[in-house]
Design an enzyme around this catalytic site. Structure first.
Site: not given
Ligand code: PGA
Length: 257
Positions: A10-11, A96, A168, A174, A214, A235
Site C-alpha cells: 500500500w506504500k 523496494h 520491478e 508508477g 503499473s 501498487g
Molecule cells: P505501481 O507500484 O503499481 O503503483 O507502479 C508498483 C510497485 O512499486 O511495487
C-alpha cells in the site's frame, strides 16, 4: 508446482488507519476464502495490528514494507524484525526501488534483512530491477544479476527457494503502462537462469518470481499467462478491493505450473 501470488504494497497511498480498516474489510469480504492464489497486503507499520484482527481467519496474509537490518539496539526510528513476527506478519518487503533511492538502501543491508526475515520465520519479498539509464546503457541484466547474488548470498537452498523475487523495472513503477509482457517474461527467464547457475535446478524450479510496475486488472490478464511470471506485485491499481480481486481472478485462471 509454483503457487501463483498476488501481493500489494500500500506504500503510503493508504494514509489513515480508518482507510486501512475499510480496505482490509472490503478485501476480506471478497477474498477471505480464496485459497487457489497466495495473497498478501503490506500496509504501513502502525496499521498492522488492526489488519491482523480483520484478517485473523482469512486466506489473505499480511506483512510489512520494510524492517531494520539489525535485531535490536540503538537504531532510532527503525522497526525490529521480532515485532513484525509478534504482530503475525508472514511477509516482509525488502529493497523496494523507493527505499533504494530515497532511503539509500544498499545491497549489503538488503542481504542482512533477507537473512533476518528467515530467522524470524517471515518470507522476504525482495525487489530487484534495473533503472531507466541501465536499460539505455544495456547494463540492466548485469545490475539484476548483482542484485540477485546479493539477495540470496549465504542462504541455504531450502531458504533460497522460499524467497519471493519481485522483478520491478524502476522505469515501469508508477506509470500508466507496465513493461511489455514479453519483456517481463524474458527477464524472468533470465532471473531463473541465474538462480539455476548459482543454486541449482531444484531451487530455480521452485523459486517464485513476480512482476511489479503499473500492474492493473487489465494487463494482469496477459501477464498471468506467461510461464515464468508467478504472480504480480501491485501498487496503485490494486488499492481498491474489486481491482485486487480482478487481478487474483486472472491468476486463478492462469496456467498450472
Ligand atoms: P505501481 O507500484 O503499481 O503503483 O507502479 C508498483 C510497485 O512499486 O511495487
Amino acid at each position: 508446482m509454483r503457487k501463483q501470488i498476488v501481493g500489494s504494497s500500500w506504500k503510503m497511498h493508504i494514509n489513515s488507519i480508518n482507510m486501512a480498516e475499510e480496505t482490509g474489510k472490503d478485501l476480506n469480504k471478497l477474498l477471505s476464502d480464496e485459497s487457489r492464489v497466495e495473497m498478501f497486503i503490506l500496509p504501513s507499520f502502525p496499521m498492522i495490528p488492526k489488519l491482523s484482527e480483520i484478517l485473523k481467519n482469512s486466506c489473505i496474509k499480511y506483512g510489512a514494507q520494510n524492517m531494520c537490518y539489525e535485531e535490536k539496539g540503538a537504531f532510532t526510528g527503525e522497526v525490529p524484525p521480532l515485532v513484525l513476527k509478534e504482530l503475525g506478519c508472514s511477509y516482509v518487503e525488502i529493497g523496494h526501488a523507493e527505499r533504494r533511492s530515497y532511503f539509500n538502501e544498499r545491497d549489503e543491508s538488503i542481504n542482512k534483512k533477507v537473512r533476518l526475515a528467515f530467522k524470524y520465520g517471515m518470507i522476504p519479498v525482495v525487489c530487484i530491477g534495473e533503472e531507466e539509464r541501465d536499460k539505455k546503457e544495456n547494463i540492466g541484466k548485469i545490475k539484476i544479476r548483482s542484485q540477485i547474488l546479493w539477495a540470496l548470498n549465504g542462504l541455504t537452498k531450502e531458504d533460497a527457494q522460499e524467497v519471493i523475487l519481485a522483478y520491478e523495472p524502476v522505469w515501469a513503477i508508477g506509470k500508466e503502462e507496465a513493461a511489455s509482457v514479453d519483456y517481463v517474461e524474458n527477464m524472468h527467464g533470465y532471473i531463473r537462469d541465474i538462480v539455476k547457475k548459482e543454486l541449482g535446478e531444484e531451487v530455480s524450479k521452485n523459486i517464485r518470481i513476480i512482476y511489479g510496475g503499473s500492474v492493473s486488472p487489465e494487463n494482469s490478464k496477459e501477464l498471468s499467462k506467461k510461464e515464468n511470471i508467478d504472480g504480480v506485485f501491485v501498487g496503485r491499481f490494486g488499492l481498491r478491493a474489486e481491482n485486487f480481486k480482478s487481478i487474483v481472478d486472472n491468476f486463478k485462471k492462469s496456467k498450472i505450473k
